[in-house]
Design an enzyme around this catalytic site. Sequence first.
Site, PDB file in Angstrom:
ATOM      1  N   GLU A 270       0.885  -1.167   0.000  1.00  0.00           N
ATOM      2  CA  GLU A 270       0.000   0.000   0.000  1.00  0.00           C
ATOM      3  C   GLU A 270       0.924   1.219   0.000  1.00  0.00           C
ATOM      4  O   GLU A 270       1.481   1.584   1.034  1.00  0.00           O
ATOM      5  CB  GLU A 270      -0.912  -0.037   1.231  1.00  0.00           C
ATOM      6  CG  GLU A 270      -2.168   0.801   1.068  1.00  0.00           C
ATOM      7  CD  GLU A 270      -1.891   2.287   1.112  1.00  0.00           C
ATOM      8  OE1 GLU A 270      -1.953   2.936   0.041  1.00  0.00           O
ATOM      9  OE2 GLU A 270      -1.615   2.797   2.199  1.00  0.00           O
ATOM     10  N   CYS A 304      -1.764   8.997   2.786  1.00  0.00           N
ATOM     11  CA  CYS A 304      -1.587   8.477   1.423  1.00  0.00           C
ATOM     12  C   CYS A 304      -2.790   8.842   0.561  1.00  0.00           C
ATOM     13  O   CYS A 304      -2.695   8.875  -0.669  1.00  0.00           O
ATOM     14  CB  CYS A 304      -1.366   6.970   1.441  1.00  0.00           C
ATOM     15  SG  CYS A 304      -2.609   6.056   2.351  1.00  0.00           S
TER      16      CYS A 304
END
Length: 517
Positions: A270, A304
């Site tokens: 990720e 993110c």
Amino acid sequence: MPRSEINISSIIVNLGLSDVNYGSSTGINWIKSSGQSREIYSPVDGKVIASVIETDEKIYKDTISICQKAFKKWRKFPAPKRGEIVRQIGNELRKNKKDLGALVSYEMGKSLQEGLGEAQEMIDICDFAVGLSRQLYGLTMHSERPSHRMYEQWHPLGIIGIISSFNFPVAVWSWNAMISLVCGNVCIWKPSKKTPLSAIATQKIISNVFKRNNVEEGVCCLLVDCLERKVGTEMLNDKRVSLISATGSTAMGQYVAQIVGRRLGKTLLELGGNNAIIISNKADINIALRASVFGAIGTAGQRCTSTRRLIIHKNIFEVFKKSLVDAYKQIKIGDPLNKENHMGPLIDIGAVKIYLDAIEKIKEQGGKEVIGGGILTGDKYESGCYVKPAIYEVSNELDIVQDETFAPILYLIKYSNLDEAIKIQNDVPQGLSSSIMTNDLSESEQFLSSYGSDCGIANVNIGTSGAEIGGAFGGEKDTGGGRESGSDSWKSYMRRQTNTINYSDDLPLAQGIKFDF
């Protein structure tokens, strides 16, 4: 709560931390290592919070052996029984939510509300995992051969290595660990070197559950690595670690994938995002404005899923830009433990340098300043980590726009039609989160179609950040392709086995093959 009501010293004591903390645990037991003692500073005020004794290579090797032994027992626990342990972990986290949320805020620098929200995410994923423990379903298939039955089932992988990032120092670990545990795996957590105290506090919280239930040592371990990442490198190269789940930058993910790939190991990555909101001329402007501001400055632009780019229809570009400027004037920056402040500091001085370098590159490459950036100084900003949220008009092709800058820098890009807007949004290396603001059904459906957003997350009339745990979280392209948290992400932590059972008195072969003798 007002800042005056938050006593960090008391919170540290409540969470079982001390001035010097061991960074190695196999579940209940804490192990003294020969590693260095390292001071951990808060970006909020620049003060030392506490020290951590880093793990050494011997402890890593011992921990792997303990995990191997624990896995042999843990995988035999019925999945609902494993779910019961996770249910109790969720309850322990509920009891400690306020203190843990405050520590996350102080150690990482995100607002208190976001720190509490992170603790709540951990609770939520525990609840999800408990239900999942009774739903690890396989399929039954019809065989082409008479008196045969085919089905598939799922088995645990073994040892799961979890590498978490500073921006969500505990929540992302929980997404991985709680799902892994109900799937029958054991875990080793290597937290970010920048936020190890939140990880240690979490390990102490969950160890209470392990102790009450006589859970084997090695089911859920914590190893705080040294600055040279020696333990992390060992783990990446270790064939006994069945899956590496890593959260971080794209560069980090490429490094992880190369090393683990050489041993044909599994990875769940990720990585970075370069997330955009398309703001249509058919949007609710108030909703679009609120989503854009929170997406850009929440966690000081260090999610993110933070909003990096606004792709705005040309007919409303100037009006929306003015609204953004007016909104930014109202943003309060300061101590994140004061609930009146919207934005806290960047994680450290290194992050500030990256932010300043990015601003210089924007100017060099022709970006037009809307709100300029810079470092904030004064009594309230003594850590040196507080910066101004900045806005620039740019072209999407600029090199700096193509990169992810982990800071509160927002790019404004103009578009004429939806096809162009989607092309602009997709024309970056990353593919994590995306959003469109529109009240037009046709526009929203095109955005969500196979020729719309190429991201792992695509939203309509909400921003790019703030994902719920019920959905699979992750992205495409340079974001890594991994999926964590909800939906059927649990399959990443298990191995699939196809079974065929012959209950006839003959041996027919597939595809009608004859083999008589």
